[in-house]
Motif scaffolding. Structure first.
Motif, PDB file in Angstrom:
ATOM      1  N   MET A   1       0.846  -1.188   0.000  1.00 52.65           N
ATOM      2  CA  MET A   1       0.000   0.000   0.000  1.00 52.65           C
ATOM      3  C   MET A   1       0.883   1.240   0.000  1.00 52.65           C
ATOM      4  N   PRO A   2       0.404   2.317  -0.620  1.00 55.72           N
ATOM      5  CA  PRO A   2       1.175   3.553  -0.655  1.00 55.72           C
ATOM      6  C   PRO A   2       0.986   4.339   0.638  1.00 55.72           C
ATOM      7  N   TYR A   3       1.934   5.205   0.941  1.00 56.38           N
ATOM      8  CA  TYR A   3       1.749   6.132   2.058  1.00 56.38           C
ATOM      9  C   TYR A   3       2.638   7.355   1.890  1.00 56.38           C
ATOM     10  N   VAL A   4       2.230   8.438   2.527  1.00 53.96           N
ATOM     11  CA  VAL A   4       3.096   9.590   2.750  1.00 53.96           C
ATOM     12  C   VAL A   4       3.152   9.810   4.257  1.00 53.96           C
ATOM     13  N   LEU A   5       4.349  10.075   4.779  1.00 49.23           N
ATOM     14  CA  LEU A   5       4.541  10.244   6.213  1.00 49.23           C
ATOM     15  C   LEU A   5       5.375  11.487   6.487  1.00 49.23           C
ATOM     16  N   PRO A   6       4.765  12.553   7.016  1.00 50.95           N
ATOM     17  CA  PRO A   6       5.529  13.745   7.374  1.00 50.95           C
ATOM     18  C   PRO A   6       6.275  13.542   8.686  1.00 50.95           C
ATOM     19  N   THR A   7       7.351  14.274   8.886  1.00 55.08           N
ATOM     20  CA  THR A   7       8.096  14.177  10.141  1.00 55.08           C
ATOM     21  C   THR A   7       7.277  14.687  11.314  1.00 55.08           C
ATOM     22  N   SER A   8       6.297  15.541  11.050  1.00 53.92           N
ATOM     23  CA  SER A   8       5.396  16.034  12.090  1.00 53.92           C
ATOM     24  C   SER A   8       4.047  16.348  11.460  1.00 53.92           C
ATOM     25  N   PHE A   9       2.980  16.065  12.186  1.00 49.64           N
ATOM     26  CA  PHE A   9       1.637  16.407  11.711  1.00 49.64           C
ATOM     27  C   PHE A   9       1.197  17.772  12.250  1.00 49.64           C
ATOM     28  N   ASP A  10       1.861  18.239  13.294  1.00 47.91           N
ATOM     29  CA  ASP A  10       1.608  19.567  13.871  1.00 47.91           C
ATOM     30  C   ASP A  10       2.958  20.218  14.079  1.00 47.91           C
ATOM     31  N   VAL A  11       3.275  21.180  13.198  1.00 47.43           N
ATOM     32  CA  VAL A  11       4.630  21.752  13.204  1.00 47.43           C
ATOM     33  C   VAL A  11       4.749  22.988  14.080  1.00 47.43           C
ATOM     34  N   GLY A  12       3.654  23.368  14.764  1.00 48.39           N
ATOM     35  CA  GLY A  12       3.705  24.583  15.573  1.00 48.39           C
ATOM     36  C   GLY A  12       3.886  25.796  14.690  1.00 48.39           C
TER      37      GLY A  12
ATOM     38  N   LEU B   1      -2.652   4.464   9.719  1.00 49.01           N
ATOM     39  CA  LEU B   1      -2.865   4.535   8.286  1.00 49.01           C
ATOM     40  C   LEU B   1      -4.212   3.896   7.957  1.00 49.01           C
ATOM     41  N   VAL B   2      -5.110   4.690   7.353  1.00 47.81           N
ATOM     42  CA  VAL B   2      -6.396   4.180   6.886  1.00 47.81           C
ATOM     43  C   VAL B   2      -6.232   3.743   5.438  1.00 47.81           C
ATOM     44  N   MET B   3      -6.699   2.546   5.110  1.00 51.69           N
ATOM     45  CA  MET B   3      -6.582   2.065   3.736  1.00 51.69           C
ATOM     46  C   MET B   3      -7.927   1.568   3.214  1.00 51.69           C
TER      47      MET B   3
ATOM     48  N   TYR C   1      -6.374   3.790  -1.762  1.00 51.01           N
ATOM     49  CA  TYR C   1      -6.225   5.097  -1.124  1.00 51.01           C
ATOM     50  C   TYR C   1      -5.784   4.889   0.326  1.00 51.01           C
ATOM     51  N   THR C   2      -4.857   5.723   0.790  1.00 46.91           N
ATOM     52  CA  THR C   2      -4.474   5.702   2.211  1.00 46.91           C
ATOM     53  C   THR C   2      -4.439   7.122   2.765  1.00 46.91           C
ATOM     54  N   LEU C   3      -4.747   7.219   4.043  1.00 52.65           N
ATOM     55  CA  LEU C   3      -4.678   8.479   4.783  1.00 52.65           C
ATOM     56  C   LEU C   3      -3.896   8.240   6.061  1.00 52.65           C
ATOM     57  N   ALA C   4      -2.786   8.957   6.227  1.00 52.49           N
ATOM     58  CA  ALA C   4      -1.978   8.856   7.437  1.00 52.49           C
ATOM     59  C   ALA C   4      -2.388   9.945   8.424  1.00 52.49           C
TER      60      ALA C   4
END
Length: 251
Positions: free
Chosen positions: A13-24, A222-224, A244-247
């Motif tokens: 499955m595909p994914y995108v993963l940011p280093t932070s979801f809340d960057v301040g 991860l929602v798939m 489709y995936t949502l991280a």
């Protein structure tokens, strides 16, 4: 990379993963993207994807140059204004393959191992993948949550950057902008790679495409969803297999 083909590949499955979801008040985020069999464990770099972002007002923006490693792709996204950004692979067309009908279900060749049963209807199909994640600088905004209106996607009802462990999060599953009923939804835990509980929840969208998930623990999820449908007119194959995936991160 295919979501078609051999049994080991079909589970990717595909994914995108940011280093932070809340960057301040941070001004950028670094993002990795890959195809994986286990959530967020990179195996094959995502290439040829139209990576981009949707800004706090919903307008499309570019991301930085993409570095392609063997296992994953890496890029930076500038966050110049306060608000929520959708970081996305964009809709990516993959390889072509074959699938056959088994009763009411379409089965990809190789998923169950072996060829289609004698007399089964077989069709050519192309994989289509899309992966999203939402990142917020400052206060969350709603515009990037608006659905694009094409192919398979999830519209968050609960803001993804407001999801917390032990609380329900609501979503609507859409296909070409319309609610998709009766689709299987799986929620994976990143911590599951270590404790063996990889699947956090499984549910199905209702008649209005709505579904609810409750992450029990803090961590990254991860929602798939997968859906197979006739391709648009003029497409290279008569059918498409959408993933489709949502991280998101549960606080």
């Amino acid at each position: 990379m295919a979501i078609l083909g051999g049994a080991s590949v079909s589970a990717h499955m595909p994914y995108v993963l940011p280093t932070s979801f809340d960057v301040g008040k941070g001004d950028h985020v670094t993002v990795e993207s890959s195809f994986a069999e286990d959530a967020f464990v990179p195996e094959v770099a995502m290439r040829d994807a139209p990576f981009h972002l949707l800004g706090p007002d919903g307008t499309r923006g570019d991301v930085g140059p993409v570095t392609y490693l063997r296992d994953l792709s890496i890029f930076e996204a500038d966050l110049k204004r306060d608000g929520t950004y959708r970081i996305t692979t964009g809709q990516r067309a993959g390889r072509k393959g074959m699938m056959y009908r088994d009763g009411e279900k379409w089965v990809m060749r190789g998923e169950g191992g072996g060829a289609a049963p004698a007399g089964a209807q077989s069709v050519e199909v192309q994989s289509m993948t899309l992966a999203d994640a939402y990142v917020t600088r400052g206060q969350p905004t709603e515009a990037p949550l608006k659905p694009v209106g094409t192919a398979l996607e999830i519209q968050p009802v609960t803001h993804p950057n407001s999801i917390s462990a032990g609380s329900d999060a609501s979503f609507v599953l859409l296909f070409d902008g319309k609610p998709l009923a009766g689709a299987d939804v799986t929620l994976f835990r990143s911590a599951g790679v270590h404790d063996g509980r990889k699947v956090a929840a499984q549910t199905r969208s209702d008649g209005a495409g709505r579904f609810t998930l409750k992450p029990d623990d803090a961590g990254t999820y991860l929602v798939m969803v997968r859906h197979r449908a006739a391709a648009p007119a003029g497409a290279g194959t008569p059918w498409r297999s959408y993933t489709y995936t949502l991280a998101f991160d549960a606080a």
